[in-house]
Motif scaffolding. Structure first.
Motif, short mmCIF file in Angstrom:
data_model
loop_
_atom_site.label_atom_id
_atom_site.label_comp_id
_atom_site.label_asym_id
_atom_site.label_seq_id
_atom_site.Cartn_x
_atom_site.Cartn_y
_atom_site.Cartn_z
N HIS A 82 0.80 -1.22 0.00
CA HIS A 82 0.00 0.00 0.00
C HIS A 82 0.84 1.28 0.00
N GLY A 83 2.15 1.15 0.04
CA GLY A 83 3.02 2.32 0.08
C GLY A 83 2.97 3.10 -1.22
N LEU A 84 3.01 4.42 -1.10
CA LEU A 84 2.99 5.27 -2.29
C LEU A 84 4.27 5.04 -3.10
N ILE A 85 4.14 4.89 -4.36
CA ILE A 85 5.17 4.61 -5.36
C ILE A 85 5.76 3.21 -5.18
N VAL A 86 6.21 2.87 -3.98
CA VAL A 86 6.83 1.57 -3.73
C VAL A 86 5.89 0.42 -4.09
N GLY A 87 4.64 0.49 -3.66
CA GLY A 87 3.68 -0.57 -3.95
C GLY A 87 3.47 -0.77 -5.44
N THR A 88 3.33 0.32 -6.16
CA THR A 88 3.12 0.23 -7.61
C THR A 88 4.36 -0.32 -8.30
N VAL A 89 5.53 0.15 -7.91
CA VAL A 89 6.78 -0.34 -8.52
C VAL A 89 6.91 -1.85 -8.29
N ILE A 90 6.63 -2.31 -7.08
CA ILE A 90 6.73 -3.74 -6.79
C ILE A 90 5.74 -4.53 -7.63
N ARG A 91 4.49 -4.05 -7.74
CA ARG A 91 3.50 -4.78 -8.55
C ARG A 91 3.88 -4.79 -10.03
#
Length: 180
Positions: A82-91
């Motif tokens: 759910h972290g901003l930027i980090v979550g999207t990068v990981i997905r």
């Protein structure tokens, strides 16, 4: 935290103002389409709740099993999902890795059957150079759309949780005099 349907409503209702702002900032219709498509995809299928058995997870249908390793690696509502930027990068990295693994098997089978030459390094270099030289703007806008879709989810989770916490009545303390 909001239900999956509430997250969907937030995604649908926030898309028109987001699209207007994006068009006013860029003036490019094709970027607006990339951003809007990525925002909807992220809000409905590629958001932070892929770390649990959620509506987003169910929407992957017969291939939803690809998210099981992801779910076992990350705790729900963690910084990594759910972290901003980090979550999207990981997905994005996770999904890209799954696609590459499947592509390796498909190409290996096709090479075995039809015997055509294939060089992974040449293919990777060609695709990277094409992305960098011709589609860098679209790639950046797509990532921004994915991140904005995830942010709408994470921020609504935070706001609803914060609101619910603020509505709880504090427990009355019993003083020593009242214990009798």
């Amino acid at each position: 935290m909001p239900s999956g349907r509430t997250h969907d409503r937030i995604t649908y209702l926030s898309l028109p103002p987001l699209a207007v702002i994006a068009y006013l900032l860029t003036g490019r219709g094709e970027w607006l389409l990339w951003l809007s498509g990525a925002y909807l995809f992220s809000g409905l299928m590629f958001g932070p709740d892929l770390d649990i058995y959620s509506l987003q997870y169910k929407r992957w249908g017969m291939i939803r099993w690809i998210w099981l390793p992801y779910q076992s690696c990350f705790k729900h509502r963690s910084f990594f999902s759910h972290g901003l930027i980090v979550g999207t990068v990981i997905r994005v990295i996770y999904l890209f890795s799954i696609i590459v693994i499947v592509a390796i098997f498909v190409v290996a089978i096709a090479q075995f059957i039809w015997g055509f030459p294939w060089n992974w390094r040449n293919v990777a270099e060609y695709n990277f150079n094409t992305l960098k030289n011709q589609y860098l703007g679209e790639a950046i806008v797509t990532f921004i759309g994915l991140e904005l879709g995830a942010m709408s989810h994470s921020l609504s989770d935070y706001w609803v949780s914060h609101f619910k916490q603020s509505q709880k009545k504090p427990k009355k303390r019993r003083s020593r005099r009242n214990k009798k």
